[in-house]
Write a protein that holds these residues in place. Structure first.
Motif, PDB file in Angstrom:
ATOM      1  N   ALA A 248       0.829  -1.213   0.000  1.00  0.00           N
ATOM      2  CA  ALA A 248       0.000   0.000   0.000  1.00  0.00           C
ATOM      3  C   ALA A 248       0.859   1.256   0.000  1.00  0.00           C
ATOM      4  CB  ALA A 248      -0.933  -0.002   1.211  1.00  0.00           C
ATOM      5  N   GLY A 249       2.103   1.140   0.455  1.00  0.00           N
ATOM      6  CA  GLY A 249       3.027   2.264   0.416  1.00  0.00           C
ATOM      7  C   GLY A 249       3.837   2.335  -0.852  1.00  0.00           C
ATOM      8  N   LEU A 250       3.613   1.385  -1.766  1.00  0.00           N
ATOM      9  CA  LEU A 250       4.349   1.371  -3.036  1.00  0.00           C
ATOM     10  C   LEU A 250       3.487   1.787  -4.219  1.00  0.00           C
ATOM     11  CD1 LEU A 250       6.265  -2.024  -2.595  1.00  0.00           C
ATOM     12  CD2 LEU A 250       7.180   0.275  -2.286  1.00  0.00           C
ATOM     13  N   VAL A 251       2.173   1.726  -4.074  1.00  0.00           N
ATOM     14  CA  VAL A 251       1.277   2.012  -5.201  1.00  0.00           C
ATOM     15  C   VAL A 251       0.267   3.087  -4.807  1.00  0.00           C
ATOM     16  CG1 VAL A 251       1.537  -0.292  -6.191  1.00  0.00           C
ATOM     17  CG2 VAL A 251      -0.299   0.136  -4.554  1.00  0.00           C
ATOM     18  N   GLU A 252      -0.072   3.939  -5.785  1.00  0.00           N
ATOM     19  CA  GLU A 252      -1.112   4.946  -5.562  1.00  0.00           C
ATOM     20  C   GLU A 252      -2.453   4.501  -6.130  1.00  0.00           C
ATOM     21  OE1 GLU A 252       0.975   9.235  -5.330  1.00  0.00           O
ATOM     22  OE2 GLU A 252       0.921   8.406  -7.361  1.00  0.00           O
TER      23      GLU A 252
END
Length: 692
Positions: A243-247
């Motif tokens: 979740a912290g790698l993709v928007e």
């Protein structure tokens, strides 16, 4: 109330730093904007932005105050200095009680002005675990190059410069601009209002809320898994990281080449997780499935076919590497790797892993008969427990230590109990991990942790308030869980002394120094136990009170005593007895300090004049040996019941007897009777440590 929005837009922020950074930003902003009484602070974070939203007052409160100045008769220079100090004119002064008094009025300050003055300092104070400078134009450092600052108060832009003290700070100034998805909607966009912010970004393929991204990832992965009759292996940490790698999360289903399905399941799982951030799947019966889920950051025109194909190619290469390690490692017996541990340092002051293995073998052999374990199997497991540290697979994936050792030991034909102990001796590694129950596994696990605790405490590497680089608190908690959840009847003080003995010439700890180290280590274990009990919502003060009066090295016995005492204190008799004890203790403390002596002698029966004091003395005479007998028999509930029976005679004593009698010998005898109450309760616990 106006809504304040701050967004800091940058190059990609490491996933592990995003949440902490956003929460710290919100905390600093709450402090700096305190005059505006910020409410409902909502930090948000993602790969390229962190920020917060909050409601604030439209202005600060206007205030009036008075400040007394010099006397009326003071020299004119003193009055002028007072006015200069406060930036006031002579007309603002009034007389009051022989002094000049300055009436000061502080006008309300608009929120926009407070925000523009406060936030530059907040941004500059935000600390990151690692920060960088870029382009050589400023001393300003941030986790990654900061590109934009968006700041809105409802529909109004709050402009401010980030630079301070004449610095350039990369020319960053707050505006109403941000950017959408790097690939799907690149370029700047203007945000009209705080309420428009989430929707405007969603229209440009950015989901601002991390919780929503996590939910989409989890639901999408489960949906894809269900489509092939499988389920996703639970991994909240990986969901958080992805979740912290993709928007704009788009889960896709990939297939694992069947030729790699004979690798150990965790090898595949760790390879996919550590290198590629893929989710593993299992069949309905829990068997590994030949599928994985990858989360893309775009909606591809081909439905993700090219992305899946590319990821499958990469995974084949990764798993081929893993197979190479797997095949190469099995060409040598695990035992043959032991000499290589001579070249692996456990700690510079504690020797090598090879020396440590010998200590573990010795300590596991001592523990085994105490736990009902097979001594030879426990010693064999301890001998091989660290051998996988020098294998190729564990060198590549350290998180597989223990697991791989067990696989290689099984391949070598080691006894199943030895194989199990090699794998399980690291458990529990975390709060949610299960605790091994096999005696050989428990023996090696305890030996491993106790050796670690002894070694690092002996060289002064103890945990500090915030630092624990050698994970000693976790090791202590592991010992406690192994003991508690297996109901182990161990004298931990004696076992710690044996662990110290194992260091031999490495550590010169003998005599009084050894005794002090044992007590320090046991105290550390008990403190971890108190923390655990507090987390469970149990009475940790009862453990402290019980331990203070019992030289217990047996945590199970200690907890049983504490549990029985807690049960007593949950009754009316127990609470009243505690109140009476505290009353007796307070009187004794005051009178003993006044008299300069302690009252430890037995009361004189001839001086027991009142029926209530005679009855109390008789009750204490009857209770003391009975309590001692029941404690020795580990009938703790019975011992507490005997304690509870003292409530009535103690109450009658305090209701009808004056302790500080005018007759000296009578007063002293009654103080000795109070001391008997203290002595009898001390057989069970130190009641002075009990709360309430």
């Amino acid at each position: 109330m106006p809504e304040l929005l701050l967004e800091l837009f940058s190059e990609e922020i490491p996933a592990r730093m995003q949440a902490r950074g956003a929460e710290e930003l919100a905390r600093l902003a709450a402090e700096a904007l305190a005059p505006l009484a910020p409410r409902d602070l909502r930090p948000f974070w993602g790969p390229r932005r962190i920020g917060f939203a909050a409601t604030v007052e439209s202005e600060t409160r206007a205030q009036r105050s008075s400040e007394r100045g010099p006397r009326i008769t003071a020299p004119e220079a003193a009055v002028a200095g007072f006015l200069r100090k406060h930036g006031a004119s002579r007309e603002a002064l009034r007389e009051d009680g022989g002094y000049w008094v300055l009436e000061k009025a502080v006008a309300a300050i608009p929120a926009a002005l407070v925000v523009s003055e406060a936030l530059p300092g907040v941004i500059r104070r935000l600390a990151w675990p690692k920060a960088m400078r870029w382009e050589g134009r400023s001393a300003f450092a941030w986790v990654r190059p900061l590109r934009r600052i968006l700041c809105l108060l409802d529909q109004a832009t709050i402009p401010f410069q980030l630079a301070e003290d004449g610095e350039v700070a990369h020319g960053l100034a707050a505006s109403n601009l941000t950017e959408g998805h790097r690939f799907l909607a690149p370029g700047p966009i203007a945000i009209a209002s705080t309420g428009d912010y989430p929707g405007a970004l969603r229209r440009r393929f950015v989901i601002v809320d991390a919780a929503e991204r996590r939910a989409l990832i989890a639901a999408g992965a489960e949906r894809l898994a269900a489509s092939v009759g499988c389920a996703v292996v639970a991994d909240e940490g990986l969901i958080e990281e992805v979740a912290g790698l993709v928007e704009w999360p788009v889960p896709l289903l990939g297939r694992i080449d069947e030729t790699f399905m004979d690798l150990p399941a965790r090898v595949r799982q760790v390879t996919m997780r550590a290198n590629q951030k893929y989710f593993s799947l299992v069949t309905k019966d829990g068997a590994p499935a030949p599928f994985f889920v990858v989360v893309a950051n775009i909606e591809a025109a081909d439905g993700g076919a090219a992305i899946v194909a590319g990821n499958q190619r990469v995974l084949r290469a990764r798993l081929a590497d893993a197979r190479f390690f797997w095949d190469q490692d099995r060409k040598q017996r695990l035992e043959s790797r032991l000499p290589k541990l001579e070249a692996v340092t456990f700690h510079a002051r504690l020797g090598t892993q090879a020396a440590r293995v010998l200590r573990l073998v010795r300590l596991a052999g001592i523990l085994a008969p105490m736990l009902g374990a097979d001594v030879a199997k426990a010693e064999r497991a301890a001998l091989l427990a660290k051998a996988d540290l020098v294998t190729g697979m564990v060198g590549e994936f350290p998180e597989l230590q223990g697991y791989m050792g067990a696989r290689y030991a099984a391949h070598d034909g080691e006894d199943p109990a030895v194989v199990r102990a090699i794998e399980e001796h690291y458990a529990p590694a975390g709060v949610g991990d299960s605790v091994p129950t096999a005696p050989e596994s428990v023996a090696v696990g305890l030996a491993d942790r106790l050796d670690t605790l002894v070694g690092f405490f002996a060289i002064g590497e103890r945990p500090t308030g915030s630092g624990d680089p050698f994970a000693l608190r976790r090791a202590a908690l592991g010992v406690i869980r192994l003991v508690r959840e297996n109901g182990l009847r161990l004298d931990l003080r004696a076992v710690l002394s044996e662990a110290i003995e194992g260091y031999g010439g490495v550590l010169e700890v003998g005599g009084e120094a050894r005794a002090r180290l044992v007590e320090e280590l046991f105290g550390f274990l008990v403190e971890r136990l108190r923390v655990q009990l507090r987390a469970e919502g149990r009475r940790h003060d009862v453990v402290a009170a019980t331990l203070a009066q019992a030289a217990e090295g047996d945590l199970v016995r200690l907890l049983a005593r504490a549990e029985a005492l807690a049960s007593l204190l949950g009754t009316e008799d127990g609470l009243n007895l505690l109140t009476a004890f505290k009353r007796a203790s307070n009187i004794l403390r005051i009178e003993e300090r006044k008299d300069g002596r302690r009252y430890v002698e037995a009361p004189d029966p001839a001086l027991l004049r009142e029926p209530a004091e005679a009855a109390l003395a008789a009750a204490l005479d009857a209770a003391e040996p009975e309590i001692a007998r029941r404690l020795a028999a580990e009938d703790f509930a019975g011992a507490m019941a005997e304690m509870g029976r003292l409530r009535a005679p103690v109450d009658r004593f305090f209701d009808s007897v004056t302790v500080n009698a005018t007759e000296t010998d009578l007063r002293a005898n009654r103080l000795r009777l109070l001391a008997r109450i203290r002595a009898v309760t001390a057989r069970v616990a130190d009641f002075s440590l009990l709360e309430g």
